[in-house]
Design an enzyme around this catalytic site. Structure first.
Site, PDB file in Angstrom:
ATOM      1  N   GLY A 282       7.116  -3.682 -12.210  1.00  0.00           N
ATOM      2  CA  GLY A 282       6.662  -2.314 -12.009  1.00  0.00           C
ATOM      3  C   GLY A 282       5.890  -2.104 -10.727  1.00  0.00           C
ATOM      4  N   GLY A 283       5.583  -3.176 -10.003  1.00  0.00           N
ATOM      5  CA  GLY A 283       4.809  -3.055  -8.769  1.00  0.00           C
ATOM      6  C   GLY A 283       5.663  -2.602  -7.598  1.00  0.00           C
ATOM      7  N   ASP A 305       6.482  -6.533 -16.912  1.00  0.00           N
ATOM      8  CA  ASP A 305       5.264  -6.104 -16.231  1.00  0.00           C
ATOM      9  C   ASP A 305       4.169  -5.912 -17.273  1.00  0.00           C
ATOM     10  OD1 ASP A 305       4.720  -4.829 -13.205  1.00  0.00           O
ATOM     11  OD2 ASP A 305       3.285  -4.192 -14.736  1.00  0.00           O
ATOM     12  N   GLU A 308       2.239  -0.842 -18.973  1.00  0.00           N
ATOM     13  CA  GLU A 308       3.185  -0.038 -19.760  1.00  0.00           C
ATOM     14  C   GLU A 308       3.718   1.135 -18.943  1.00  0.00           C
ATOM     15  OE1 GLU A 308       3.147   2.386 -24.010  1.00  0.00           O
ATOM     16  OE2 GLU A 308       1.371   2.372 -22.742  1.00  0.00           O
ATOM     17  N   ILE A 398       6.866 -14.704  -4.732  1.00  0.00           N
ATOM     18  CA  ILE A 398       6.452 -13.790  -3.673  1.00  0.00           C
ATOM     19  C   ILE A 398       5.037 -14.168  -3.267  1.00  0.00           C
ATOM     20  CG2 ILE A 398       6.228 -11.385  -2.979  1.00  0.00           C
ATOM     21  CD1 ILE A 398       9.015 -12.196  -4.044  1.00  0.00           C
ATOM     22  N   SER A 399       4.880 -14.715  -2.049  1.00  0.00           N
ATOM     23  CA  SER A 399       3.565 -15.126  -1.564  1.00  0.00           C
ATOM     24  C   SER A 399       3.104 -14.162  -0.464  1.00  0.00           C
ATOM     25  CB  SER A 399       3.610 -16.565  -1.058  1.00  0.00           C
ATOM     26  OG  SER A 399       2.296 -17.037  -0.802  1.00  0.00           O
ATOM     27  N   LYS A 402      -1.931 -14.016   3.504  1.00  0.00           N
ATOM     28  CA  LYS A 402      -3.338 -14.302   3.205  1.00  0.00           C
ATOM     29  C   LYS A 402      -3.521 -15.694   2.601  1.00  0.00           C
ATOM     30  CE  LYS A 402      -4.641  -9.454   2.699  1.00  0.00           C
ATOM     31  NZ  LYS A 402      -3.386  -8.935   3.275  1.00  0.00           N
ATOM     32  N   THR A 465     -12.360  -0.684   8.574  1.00  0.00           N
ATOM     33  CA  THR A 465     -13.438  -1.680   8.512  1.00  0.00           C
ATOM     34  C   THR A 465     -13.909  -2.132   9.886  1.00  0.00           C
ATOM     35  OG1 THR A 465     -11.815  -3.462   8.279  1.00  0.00           O
ATOM     36  CG2 THR A 465     -12.707  -2.502   6.250  1.00  0.00           C
ATOM     37  N   GLU A 535     -12.637 -10.701   4.255  1.00  0.00           N
ATOM     38  CA  GLU A 535     -11.630 -10.056   5.108  1.00  0.00           C
ATOM     39  C   GLU A 535     -11.637 -10.666   6.501  1.00  0.00           C
ATOM     40  OE1 GLU A 535     -10.077  -5.527   5.475  1.00  0.00           O
ATOM     41  OE2 GLU A 535     -12.197  -5.827   5.866  1.00  0.00           O
TER      42      GLU A 535
END
Length: 603
Positions: A282-283, A305, A308, A398-399, A402, A465, A535
């Site tokens: 669902g992402g 996922d 819901e 999926i990497s 980061k 930022t 970050e």
């Protein structure tokens, strides 16, 4: 199928012109006065010329074309038809052995026929353009792009009634002052504000390719001129839009890159008729993976996922767009190995794409560190082992970039996920386990684009930022397609690195979004808030001890790590189980560093 009446009318006119030019060739041959005896020869041989040209023009399928849309391709075919007709006429006349036949007519006549037939078609096109231009004036539109790009777009624009092109602004200085199809090159892209006022343009149309500098400069000029910035529909939008309907420029159009070239045949062999399971379906990335997989004719798509609402939305979309596909939709958490195994055992997926993860850096950096470990590390271990247990051919993690030299818990947990997958390869020799590492995805949930868009809608300010912070970006479809391609190519234990192009300054991204909204930085200010915990100013795609190997695909490389140790999976499980629901943050960071030595804590 061309109507018979239309074909007969067109052929009759062409034959009439063939007959007229046959007489004209004699008339010109004899200095504008044909002797009586040669008039008899002309009439005697005319039927052969008509038969020869009529047969040739029909054989070359000249009457499939609509005259008012005649282009260079039709003229080229017409040339071949006339040349063939001339040769057939010459052969017929020579075989008849007509006494005193003026052979120079055989050279002169094809040239006159070609001029006449091209001329009548050009006249039809001009008349049609006059009708279209007089049928109604569309809103004035400035085109931004090169002459070559304008040549491709003008036929579509002039076939519509909504817009009326009034000028072209080219990024090439040498094209200024020239014209194409009656449209003048009025100036350079930087002249857009001035020319927009002089021409009373209602909008500007971008013709330059996605990601080009010309698009960025046009955005600035259009914003200064107060003009909406439009672009042509994408290929997938042509079938859903009316002819001539343009769409507003989006951020993808400014930062996008040429379409990914996929191994369509190989992916079809991998996916078509198979069962494929996607976690985190669902992402942003997971749902796009499902769309791409459905496009390749998957037999059964198993979507998992924890949300819901997300899985419900995906179900509604795929049921509409791919009604023939069998979609199975589960609410499940990858942290629950037994639930994942039960789903996978029932459907026996051939390929598993693991996109489920926590990815928001600040949230995982404070108060939620253990959640990042449980989902990103243990969840990956569960998914990888289940794929091996049910006999899947391929497992794709999926990497993220980061995970490289991580400075935050989220990145370190994704690096541990890569190590976990590489360790699981030793348990299941029949499954190919690979990871795909890439940067930020435009418009994905949790990315800066939705945040900036919401801030702009509220009237600002837009918060960045740091003025020097940069990130790699790609579009959601591009990321999903390259994940599929890597899944096809990869061998067990490999980590793929995607070509992310050039990094983008986040402050420039914010400025582009402000301009796209029709505002200026005076109306929507940008405020710098300082780097958040964990970050970086910039992200890396490779660690200090990594290099890459080439692959057959230009946008994919394989990361090669020197002396990498496998993770002790049993120890990982024991530590997480013993840590409890609320371990100390310092304890978690110290434990991570034992597996990811390059991890540097933020404080």
């Amino acid at each position: 199928m061309v109507p018979l009446r239309q074909t007969l009318a067109s052929a009759s006119l062409d034959l009439l012109l063939v007959a007229f030019t046959w007489w004209l060739a004699y008339w010109l041959r004899f200095n504008l006065e044909t002797p009586d005896e040669f008039e008899q020869i002309m009439l005697q041989t005319l039927p052969w010329a008509l038969v020869a040209y009529g047969s040739s023009l029909l054989a070359w399928r000249l009457y499939r074309h609509i005259w008012r849309y005649t282009s260079l391709a039709e003229v080229t075919r017409l040339f071949y038809g006339v040349a063939t007709g001339g040769l057939l006429t010459t052969a017929a006349v020579l075989m008849l052995r007509v006494p005193y036949f003026p052979r120079s007519v055989l050279l002169l006549h094809p040239m006159l026929v070609l001029l006449a037939l091209v001329g009548v078609r050009a006249l039809a096109r001009l008349m049609q353009k006059d009708v279209e231009s007089g049928a109604g004036e569309g809103r004035p539109l400035l085109l931004v792009g090169t002459i070559q790009e304008a040549a491709a777009a003008l036929p579509t624009l002039r076939g519509a009634r909504q817009w009326s092109p009034v000028g072209l602004l080219s990024p090439i200085p040498g094209e200024r002052g020239r014209s194409i199809q009656g449209l003048d090159v009025l100036g350079h892209i930087e002249d857009l504000p001035r020319i927009a006022g002089n021409s009373n343009a209602a909008a500007a149309l971008l013709l330059s390719p996605p990601g080009s500098d010309a698009r960025h400069r046009a955005l600035i000029g259009a914003s200064d001129a107060g003009l909406p910035l439009l672009t042509m529909p994408r290929p997938d939008e042509w079938l859903r839009s009316e002819p001539g309907v343009l769409r507003k420029v989006e951020l993808n159009d400014l930062l996008g890159r040429p379409a990914v070239a996929l191994d369509e045949h190989g992916l079809s062999d991998l996916i078509a008729g198979q069962t494929v399971l996607v976690t985190g379906a669902g992402g942003s990335i997971g749902s796009e993976l499902c769309r791409q997989i459905a496009r390749f004719g998957v037999s059964r798509l198993v979507c998992v996922d924890v949300s819901e609402f997300a899985i419900y939305q995906l179900e509604q979309e795929l049921r509409t767009s791919h009604p023939q596909m069998q979609g199975l939709y589960y609410t499940a958490n990858v942290r629950e190995a037994e639930r994942l195994l039960a789903i996978s055992s029932q459907h026996k997926p051939a390929v598993v794409f693991h996109a489920a993860a926590y990815k928001h850096v600040p949230l995982m950096e404070e108060r939620n560190e253990i959640e990042a470990i449980r989902t990103n590390v243990l969840g990956t271990l569960n998914a990888a082992r289940v794929a091996g247990q049910v006999g899947a051919k391929r497992f794709v993690l999926i990497s993220t970039d980061k995970a490289v030299n991580p400075t935050n818990v989220m990145g370190a947990s994704k690096r541990m996920a890569e190590l976990v997958v590489q360790s699981v390869t030793r348990e299941f020799a029949n499954t190919q386990f690979v990871a795909v590492r890439f940067g930020n995805v435009l418009g994905s949930s949790g990315s800066v684009v939705p945040l900036f868009t919401a801030q702009i809608e509220r009237g600002g300010p837009v918060t960045v930022t740091h003025p020097d912070i940069v990130r790699y970006f790609m579009t959601i479809p591009e990321a999903a397609q390259l994940v599929l391609q890597a899944g096809l190519m990869g061998q067990s234990g490999q980590i793929f690195v995607l070509d992310m192009g050039e990094p983008v300054r986040i402050v420039e991204l914010a400025r582009m979004l402000i301009r796209l909204s029709g505002k200026t930085e005076q109306e929507i200010p940008i405020v710098f808030t300082g780097l958040r915990p964990g970050e970086k100013l910039y992200e890396e795609l490779l660690a200090d001890d990594e290099s890459t190997d080439r692959t057959p695909h230009p946008k994919l490389r394989i990361a090669r790590t020197a002396g990498q140790q496998a993770a002790d999976l049993a120890a990982v499980i024991r530590w997480v189980s013993a840590a409890g629901p609320a371990p100390e943050a310092a304890e978690i960071r110290l434990w991570i560093k034992g597996y990811v030595p390059e991890y540097t804590t933020s404080g």
